[in-house]
Write an enzyme that holds these catalytic residues in place. Structure first.
Site, short mmCIF file in Angstrom:
data_model
loop_
_atom_site.label_atom_id
_atom_site.label_comp_id
_atom_site.label_asym_id
_atom_site.label_seq_id
_atom_site.Cartn_x
_atom_site.Cartn_y
_atom_site.Cartn_z
N HIS A 335 -20.62 49.28 -8.13
CA HIS A 335 -21.23 49.40 -6.81
C HIS A 335 -20.25 49.97 -5.79
CE1 HIS A 335 -19.20 45.81 -5.02
NE2 HIS A 335 -19.27 45.34 -6.25
N CYS A 354 -17.40 42.35 -10.84
CA CYS A 354 -18.04 43.66 -10.71
C CYS A 354 -16.98 44.73 -10.46
CB CYS A 354 -19.05 43.65 -9.57
SG CYS A 354 -20.51 42.63 -9.92
#
Length: 437
Positions: A335, A354
């Site tokens: 992301h 992440c």
């Protein structure tokens, strides 16, 4: 299926043979601290290494002096059918270095050294850089930190994932003082890992090298773009996995994972009850049909984990402007991020698992163009600018490899090392448990 054409393979084979010839010639009669340096091989290696970093995002964070560095673009991926062969060549090279006594150390402590300084430790630095082939022997053993030492130290820093500022500070000295035999065992461990990645990687794929905190978008055996990354903390590690990217979320909301509610949100709310409001995070029951006020929760307990915390789209959103989804059981994804200053740090292990992507729009455009042709960079920018939530499923999924490679080499003989941040290397032997699956 190979990722390179026959002509490219011939080219790499030629370079490999030429490099080995230079190493063999140079090894004869060299002292232990000045082995295998060769001006031609060192220059070729420096060109390739520097261009790898300069290709896209490196220039966004650093203004590197390049008077003594010739830039030649390199598109060779970290993982390819040839990578194991390149590592094997590097192992032979480092075995010779070890047999000849390794390289000298640099005395730690003392003042920080940079170009223009005179200091007895510069002599140690020169010997050390000659020992690993980063500095040419003809540069001599002066105690002056000149432009040759500056360029050689930047080259060393680039190879080791350090900020290439040409400054001999604490982190650089620490990397310089890792013994040659330790680096040899690191190469041997990673040879096993890379060989475990044999097979068809695909014509188009994304590779995340976790210890390097770097992402490559590879197409037909060539790196189309490289992206600096921020990956998981030591206690919240980014998982090693193979998967497929299947969906993009533009201007996403973020549902806070329970682990982050427990480890981060609750402590922050104890410190600042306005934290949720400042970051546009709302509280709902798990069905999402009832909004809860923060005053209804006892923050001295883990009661908050019974609710769903959702962050609205916008500049404060932790996912930034886009989320890249791939199948996995760890609830992680690639992301964007509002915290873009982290990309300029040498240590980029800050996430909860992440992977944050610098220049994410470049990667997103590449993902979309071959699978969903009606999307281009203009459309990507327009959708993000609108602020409206939009989900796009790729018409063809893209393979994703999240790998753990702490040592590798390329066709020009440039050898890269990264810190074993998650303590998965076994420097006393080959760590088969940490091999990529």
């Amino acid at each position: 299926m190979t990722l390179f054409s026959a002509s490219a393979g011939t080219k790499f084979a030629f370079k490999r043979n030429a490099f080995l010839g230079k190493i063999s010639a140079l090894a004869i009669g060299l002292a232990a601290s000045a082995t295998i340096a060769g001006s031609a091989s060192a220059q070729t290696a420096l060109q390739s290494l520097q261009s790898n970093r300069q290709n896209l995002e490196w220039a966004d964070s650093f203004d590197i002096a390049t008077d003594n560095i010739t830039e030649v673009k390199s598109f060779a991926p970290t993982l390819s059918p040839e990578t194991a062969d390149h590592i094997a060549i590097a192992i032979n090279r480092y075995q010779r270095i070890v047999q000849l006594g390794g390289w000298g150390a640099v005395t730690p402590g003392g003042k920080t050294l940079r170009i223009g300084k005179k200091d007895p430790r510069v002599v140690e630095l020169r010997r050390r850089l000659m020992g690993s082939g980063d500095l040419e022997q003809q540069a001599g053993l002066s105690d002056t930190f000149d432009s040759y030492v500056d360029a050689a130290l930047r080259r060393f820093q680039l190879r080791h994932g350090l900020i290439p500022d040409g400054v001999m500070g604490e982190e650089t000295v620490k990397a310089l003082n890792v013994p040659a035999d330790v680096r040899l065992r690191q190469l041997e461990t990673n040879l096993v890992r890379v060989r475990a990645m044999s097979g068809n990687l695909g014509d188009r794929y994304v590779m995340v090298n976790i210890p390097a905190a770097e992402i490559e978008a590879v197409e037909n055996g060539r790196v189309r773009s490289r992206h600096t990354a921020v990956v998981g903390k030591i206690d919240r590690q980014t998982p090693i996995l193979n998967s497929k990217i299947y969906e993009l979320n533009f201007n996403p909301t973020w549902t806070v994972p329970v682990s982050i509610i427990r480890k981060d949100l609750i402590p922050k709310m104890k410190e600042d009850p306005e934290y949720l409001a400042k970051n546009k995070i709302r509280i709902f029951n798990w069905r999402g049909n009832e909004e809860i006020s923060w005053q209804q929760i006892d923050w001295n307990t883990e009661e908050a984990t019974n609710y769903r915390f959702t962050q609205d789209p916008g500049q404060e959103n932790s996912l930034g402007s886009v989320r890249i989804n791939f199948h996995n059981k760890h609830q992680v994804y690639l992301h964007d991020t509002p915290s873009k200053t982290l990309f300029g740090e040498g240590y980029r292990f800050h996430s909860s698992g992440c992977v944050r992507v610098q220049n994410v729009r470049e990667l997103v455009t590449w993902l979309l163009q071959s699978t969903t042709p009606d999307w281009d960079r203009t459309k990507v920018d327009s959708v993000i600018r609108s602020g409206a939530r939009e989900d796009v499923k790729l018409k063809r999924s893209i393979p994703l490899y999240m790998a753990y490679v702490t040592a590798w080499a390329n066709a020009d003989g440039v050898v890269h090392f990264r810190d074993d941040i998650y303590n998965r290397d076994d420097i006393y032997g080959v760590d088969t448990q940490a091999s990529l699956q």
